[in-house]
Write a protein that holds these residues in place. Structure first.
Motif, short mmCIF file in Angstrom:
data_model
loop_
_atom_site.label_atom_id
_atom_site.label_comp_id
_atom_site.label_asym_id
_atom_site.label_seq_id
_atom_site.Cartn_x
_atom_site.Cartn_y
_atom_site.Cartn_z
N ASN A 1 6.71 100.88 -102.64
CA ASN A 1 7.08 101.07 -101.24
C ASN A 1 7.75 102.44 -101.02
N ASP A 2 6.93 103.48 -101.05
CA ASP A 2 7.47 104.84 -100.93
C ASP A 2 7.18 105.45 -99.56
N HIS A 3 7.13 104.62 -98.53
CA HIS A 3 6.86 105.09 -97.18
C HIS A 3 7.81 104.38 -96.22
N GLY A 4 8.40 105.13 -95.32
CA GLY A 4 9.22 104.47 -94.31
C GLY A 4 10.67 104.91 -94.30
N ALA A 5 11.44 104.26 -93.43
CA ALA A 5 12.81 104.67 -93.16
C ALA A 5 13.73 104.51 -94.37
N GLN A 6 13.46 103.50 -95.22
CA GLN A 6 14.36 103.29 -96.36
C GLN A 6 14.33 104.47 -97.33
N ILE A 7 13.18 105.16 -97.41
CA ILE A 7 13.08 106.32 -98.29
C ILE A 7 13.89 107.49 -97.71
N ASP A 8 13.88 107.61 -96.37
CA ASP A 8 14.70 108.64 -95.73
C ASP A 8 16.19 108.38 -95.99
N ARG A 9 16.59 107.13 -95.90
CA ARG A 9 18.01 106.79 -96.14
C ARG A 9 18.38 107.08 -97.60
N PHE A 10 17.44 106.80 -98.51
CA PHE A 10 17.66 107.08 -99.92
C PHE A 10 17.87 108.59 -100.14
N ALA A 11 16.99 109.42 -99.55
CA ALA A 11 17.11 110.88 -99.69
C ALA A 11 18.42 111.38 -99.10
N ASN A 12 18.79 110.82 -97.95
CA ASN A 12 20.06 111.25 -97.32
C ASN A 12 21.26 110.86 -98.17
N SER A 13 21.18 109.71 -98.85
CA SER A 13 22.26 109.28 -99.74
C SER A 13 22.38 110.23 -100.92
N LEU A 14 21.26 110.67 -101.46
CA LEU A 14 21.27 111.61 -102.59
C LEU A 14 21.86 112.95 -102.16
N HIS B 1 0.64 103.15 -104.39
CA HIS B 1 1.65 103.76 -103.53
C HIS B 1 1.37 103.42 -102.07
N GLU B 2 2.37 102.85 -101.41
CA GLU B 2 2.24 102.58 -99.98
C GLU B 2 1.90 103.86 -99.22
N GLU B 3 2.52 104.96 -99.62
CA GLU B 3 2.28 106.25 -98.96
C GLU B 3 0.80 106.60 -98.96
N SER B 4 0.09 106.22 -100.05
CA SER B 4 -1.33 106.56 -100.14
C SER B 4 -2.17 105.83 -99.10
N MET B 5 -1.70 104.67 -98.64
CA MET B 5 -2.43 103.95 -97.60
C MET B 5 -2.46 104.77 -96.31
N GLY C 1 0.38 99.10 -93.07
CA GLY C 1 0.14 99.34 -94.49
C GLY C 1 -0.36 98.10 -95.19
N ASP C 2 0.18 96.93 -94.79
CA ASP C 2 -0.26 95.66 -95.40
C ASP C 2 -1.74 95.42 -95.14
N LEU C 3 -2.18 95.73 -93.91
CA LEU C 3 -3.59 95.54 -93.57
C LEU C 3 -4.50 96.42 -94.43
N ALA C 4 -4.10 97.67 -94.56
CA ALA C 4 -4.91 98.60 -95.38
C ALA C 4 -4.90 98.18 -96.84
#
Length: 550
Positions: A168-181, A254-258, A311-314
């Motif tokens: 799951n490398d797509h979406g808002a949670q990844i942005d929050r992770f980057a901001n935390s780093l 990778h979800e991002e690849s979808m 993403g789930d559909l794809a």
């Protein structure tokens, strides 16, 4: 003769008896059940077939049971067949028939218990799929153990299984992770919606070490640097933890690849073509309510961004395109809504909803001395896979997580599961294997080898109980695979270990002192060899080691 052989014998006998009395053989059930009675005094096996058939063919069940018992008593391998109650049939095998089970185990070796019950199925088994924003938590660890065991179990029954991790490398949670780093690298507090824990500081430090000017980059470039490298470092840690836990995957998607490959747009276009996509309130909707979901689902939000289900559909369409006829999703306790949603999505594409199975796993709690274990400092807010392994080891961790049905919350007592005692279920089973291994070594020193030529000598009641337990293993595996319940293998192994320990206490295997070894000794060695094999086979399915020494 194992339960499956008996079931075939009983079905053939019933066919002959019904034909003899001019009764309809079509009334026979497709599967005849033969079970071990709870009370050994009632026989080795029992069947309620006469009760099932009596009303259908117009004969009193007890009278029908009498006809069947008379015919069965004359069959090879059957010592006696008796009627009980309103029409049960209790069967006792002669010793030579029971001995065939020992022969079968030794001949089949590590394949004993395998069947082709699931042959022809190409199964995509997706499990864990944790977000790459932190270490795998204890709930994901449960799926790492159960999912891997289920994959092994289905493979023994002939299925072609691909274990898959959806990254799951797509979406808002990844942005929050980057901001935390970024905040950690700057020495700033964790953002309000961010991720905390020592691992964030570790990853941030590694990124700055790799890219010394990362913090001085323009905002967008800096965010991408911390996102890209941070996700990669976190995912490498996740894969390493899983591998050390004994769980490896065939495919990482990778979800991002979808989204970047255009597969999301392709899936939506296909649903537009068949009329299952519509526009409303500026958003794009999927008609999931037409296929059993409680409401329609937004696929493209009014701001033009894809909703998570896109993403789930794809991803579902991608799996089907790779030839899978069954897609099993193993999800956490908060994902009940996904059952109808994913099945509805399959149907919206024109597939049978049965191509989707969703298993929901309940919560896991760790306790010590009856008190909840505090959260991990390293992960910040959760207990992780690494924490559990550090506390009790890989074998105990896997076994404790697989041992209960996934729809049941479990408490793992760290003191119990790290103890070397018979109260510890994994120790109890592994000790039986180690004891059998020691017995084999001692026999070899005496120049004794197992002999299957005189298995008819195994007439002691504890020998019979152990042999019948061995005969149950194929049925247990078939049932566990069919129901997607690998915990049945754990419970079986504990029962088998108990039968072995009781046999060992009642029946001396090796000669003592100057006593001459005889045919009974070598026959019992064969029984021990078969028992050791079945325990090893069962532990292998669970991904738990079968130690030679403890």
């Amino acid at each position: 003769m194992n339960p499956a052989d008996l079931a075939e014998l009983l079905k053939a006998t019933a066919t002959a008896v019904l034909t003899q009395h001019g009764l309809d053989t079509a009334a026979l059930p497709p599967v005849v059940t033969v079970e071990r009675p709870r009370n050994p005094e009632h026989g080795d096996y029992a069947s309620n077939l006469a009760l099932q058939l009596g009303k259908k063919v117009g004969v009193n069940p007890r009278e029908l049971a009498g006809w069947l018992a008379e015919a069965l008593a004359a069959a090879d391998g059957i010592a006696s067949a008796e009627i009980a109650g309103p029409g049960f049939i209790n069967l006792r095998l002669d010793a030579s028939a029971q001995g065939l089970i020992v022969n079968n185990v030794i001949d089949a070796g590590h394949t004993y218990g395998n069947s082709d019950a699931e042959a022809g199925h190409k199964i995509n088994l997706e499990f864990v799929s944790a977000n790459p924003t932190g270490p795998i938590h204890i709930g994901g660890t449960r799926w790492a153990a159960v999912g891997d065991a289920l994959g092994r179990l289905l493979t023994t029954q002939g299925a072609a299984v691909v274990r898959e991790y959806y990254f799951n490398d797509h979406g808002a949670q990844i942005d929050r992770f980057a901001n935390s780093l970024i905040a950690s690298a700057k020495g700033e507090p964790t953002p309000e919606d961010g991720y905390a824990g020592d691992y964030i500081a570790d990853i941030a430090a590694q990124i700055v070490s790799q890219v010394p000017d990362a913090l001085s980059q323009p905002d967008a470039e800096r965010h991408e640097t911390f996102r890209r490298i941070g996700v990669d470092l976190m995912f490498n840690h996740i894969k390493k933890s899983l591998h050390e836990f004994g769980t490896d995957f065939d495919v990482f998607t990778h979800e991002e690849s979808m989204h970047t490959s255009g597969r999301v747009e392709q899936a939506i276009a296909r649903l537009r073509e068949n009329g299952n996509i519509y526009e409303k309130d500026g958003a794009t909707w999927l008609r999931t309510s037409a296929f059993g979901d409680d409401k329609d689902r937004v696929v493209i939000k009014s701001d033009g961004k894809h909703a998570y289900i896109a993403g789930d559909l794809a991803y579902y369409l991608d799996k089907r395109g790779r030839g899978f006829d069954l897609c099993i999703y193993m999800l956490g306790a908060d994902h009940h809504g996904y059952i109808k949603r994913l099945k509805a999505a399959a149907e919206a594409f024109g597939d049978n909803p049965g191509t989707v199975e969703v298993l929901i796993g309940q919560m896991v709690n760790l306790v010590r001395d009856g008190q909840p274990v505090k959260m991990s400092k390293r992960a910040g807010t959760v207990i992780t896979l690494d924490d559990l392994v550090e506390a009790i080891g890989v074998d105990a961790a896997r076994y404790s997580l697989i041992r209960s049905s996934v729809d049941t919350p479990i408490d793992i007592d760290l003191a119990l599961w790290s103890s070397a005692s018979n109260e510890n279920p994994v120790y109890y089973v592994q000790y039986a294997h180690a004891r059998l291994s020691a017995l084999a070594r001692n026999a070899a020193e005496l120049g004794l080898i197992p002999d299957t030529g005189h298995l008819e000598l195994l007439t002691h009641e504890k020998e019979g109980a152990l042999i019948r337990s061995l005969g149950e293993f194929p049925r247990v595996l078939k049932t566990a695979a069919s129901l997607r319940e690998p915990h049945r293998v754990c419970r079986y192994l504990e029962d088998l270990a108990g039968d072995y320990h009781r046999f060992y206490d009642a029946c001396r295997v090796l000669p003592q002192g100057d006593e001459e070894a005889g045919e009974l000794n070598t026959a019992r060695l064969a029984l021990c060899q078969a028992t050791r094999q079945v325990i090893a086979n069962g532990l292998s399915i669970l991904g738990v080691s079968a130690p030679e020494r403890m």
